[in-house]
Scaffold this motif. Structure first.
Motif, PDB file in Angstrom:
ATOM      1  N   ARG A   1     -42.317  -5.562 -26.238  1.00  0.00           N
ATOM      2  CA  ARG A   1     -41.910  -6.075 -27.555  1.00  0.00           C
ATOM      3  C   ARG A   1     -40.430  -6.457 -27.568  1.00  0.00           C
ATOM      4  NH1 ARG A   1     -44.531  -1.593 -31.407  1.00  0.00           N
ATOM      5  NH2 ARG A   1     -43.815  -0.197 -29.731  1.00  0.00           N
TER       6      ARG A   1
ATOM      7  N   GLY B   1     -50.030  -9.707 -27.256  1.00  0.00           N
ATOM      8  CA  GLY B   1     -50.959  -8.572 -27.305  1.00  0.00           C
ATOM      9  C   GLY B   1     -52.419  -8.966 -27.389  1.00  0.00           C
TER      10      GLY B   1
ATOM     11  N   SER C   1     -46.973  -4.960 -32.977  1.00  0.00           N
ATOM     12  CA  SER C   1     -47.775  -3.907 -32.372  1.00  0.00           C
ATOM     13  C   SER C   1     -48.712  -4.563 -31.374  1.00  0.00           C
ATOM     14  CB  SER C   1     -48.548  -3.197 -33.483  1.00  0.00           C
ATOM     15  OG  SER C   1     -49.546  -2.393 -32.928  1.00  0.00           O
TER      16      SER C   1
ATOM     17  N   ALA D   1     -45.371  -0.849 -24.067  1.00  0.00           N
ATOM     18  CA  ALA D   1     -45.310  -1.543 -25.364  1.00  0.00           C
ATOM     19  C   ALA D   1     -43.876  -1.809 -25.831  1.00  0.00           C
ATOM     20  CB  ALA D   1     -46.066  -0.750 -26.424  1.00  0.00           C
TER      21      ALA D   1
ATOM     22  N   ARG E   1     -49.672  -4.533 -21.143  1.00  0.00           N
ATOM     23  CA  ARG E   1     -49.414  -3.140 -21.503  1.00  0.00           C
ATOM     24  C   ARG E   1     -50.389  -2.270 -20.714  1.00  0.00           C
ATOM     25  NH1 ARG E   1     -50.411   0.259 -27.140  1.00  0.00           N
ATOM     26  NH2 ARG E   1     -49.196   2.052 -26.437  1.00  0.00           N
TER      27      ARG E   1
END
Ligand SMILES: *[C@@H]1O[C@H](CO)[C@@H](O)[C@H](O)[C@H]1NC(C)=O
Ligand SMILES: *[C@@H]1O[C@H](CO)[C@@H](O)[C@H](O)[C@H]1NC(C)=O
Ligand SMILES: *[C@@H]1O[C@H](CO)[C@@H](O)[C@H](O)[C@H]1NC(C)=O
Ligand SMILES: *[C@@H]1O[C@H](CO)[C@@H](O)[C@H](O)[C@H]1NC(C)=O
Length: 269
Positions: A215, A256, A233, A211, A85
């Motif tokens: 995802r 992440g 998240s 992001a 990201r």
């Protein structure tokens, strides 16, 4: 003891009964969702058998011919895909050009670049979204990976992949998902698939984007419901790591990850 008696008594049994008869929209029982969705081995349409027009195979020499064709399409290499990201950026910018990295964002990208380099892998390429914050993140990261070729892609730009379930508080009209969804799906189809049969060695590829895109890609790659994307998240400048095996098996090895950053470098909302 009291709890035990209550559980054995009435309420737990009632709950279990309710769960057992509960169905979701696909007619799956809530207690056994795994039985509803089997792994689609040809998810990327690269399963060797699906690349052959079987009615072209002559019936006399069939098996030999089929085997030689299957051999031609056999995948040998594993793809290791690192989805990064972009780091923190100026949310007050009006246009994409003004949405540049903050100084914390630049430090985050620096830490992620160092981290990727320290893993000591033989990176084959970097593909990045053409948006300013992804480009700037790429410039910083690539200082640590000299010689790794970079390319830019509009498919990887941020957007609204699919209306999330459960819904979000900031409602968007359908047109946003209608326009962005197929483009982000195209990014998934272009970049996430088993290796090409011509690829001889395992590859370590870096994709620097956003992001929502990451995802959504994770849901699609794992064959999870794509509208589940917003249930996850991921931090700024974090690393998500997917492995795609020659037989099409996919595993998520990190989601992440930003544990390599000192706590004061993580963005707080
Ligand atoms: C497969 O091969 C047969 C025989 O050559 C041909 O008639 C048919 O159109 C091919 N199928 C496709 C989808 O191209
Ligand atoms: C082989 O046999 C099948 C079934 O009899 C037929 O449909 C197919 O067209 C044949 N293939 C060739 C290349 O002749
Ligand atoms: C990442 O940074 C953006 C600002 O650039 C901020 O809005 C967001 O909350 C941050 N997200 C996380 C998970 O740190
Ligand atoms: C990968 O897929 C094969 C089937 O092609 C299966 O037998 C194997 O257990 C899978 N491995 C993992 C780690 O999921």
């Amino acid at each position: 003891m009291y709890l035990r008696r209550v559980l054995l008594g009435g309420s737990a049994a009632a709950v279990l009964a309710a769960v057992a008869i509960g169905k979701n929209g696909d007619d799956c029982t809530v207690t056994a969702p795994a039985a509803c969705r089997r792994w689609d081995r040809n998810w990327d349409r690269r399963e060797p058998m699906s690349l052959i027009n079987l009615s072209k195979i002559s019936n006399e020499t069939g098996e030999e011919e089929l085997n030689s064709q299957l051999d031609k399409y056999k995948v040998k290499a594993t793809r290791h895909i690192f989805l990064i990201r972009h780091s923190q950026y100026n949310l007050n910018g009006k246009s994409d050009e003004e949405r540049v990295l903050t100084s914390l964002g630049r430090e985050q990208a620096d830490l992620t670049g160092k981290r990727l380099a320290s893993l000591g892998l033989k990176y084959t390429q970097i593909v990045h979204s053409s948006m300013t914050r992804a480009r700037e993140t790429t410039d910083i990261i690539s200082r640590y990976l000299p010689g790794v070729k970079k390319s830019s892609s509009d498919l990887l730009r941020e957007g609204a992949p699919i209306r999330p379930d459960p819904p979000v508080s900031h409602w968007k009209p359908d047109v946003e998902y209608y326009e962005d969804g197929p483009r982000i799906e195209a990014a998934f189809r272009n970049y996430i698939h088993r290796a090409d049969p011509k690829q001889e060695e395992d590859s370590y590829e870096i994709i620097i984007c956003h992001a929502n895109v990451i995802r959504y890609i994770v849901c699609r790659a794992l064959q999870l419901p794509p509208d589940a994307w917003l249930r996850m998240s991921i931090n700024n400048a974090s690393i998500t790591y997917l492995v795609v095996r020659p037989n099409g098996n996919v595993s998520l090895r990190m989601l992440g990850d930003s544990g390599f950053m000192p706590p004061e470098k993580l963005s707080r909302t």
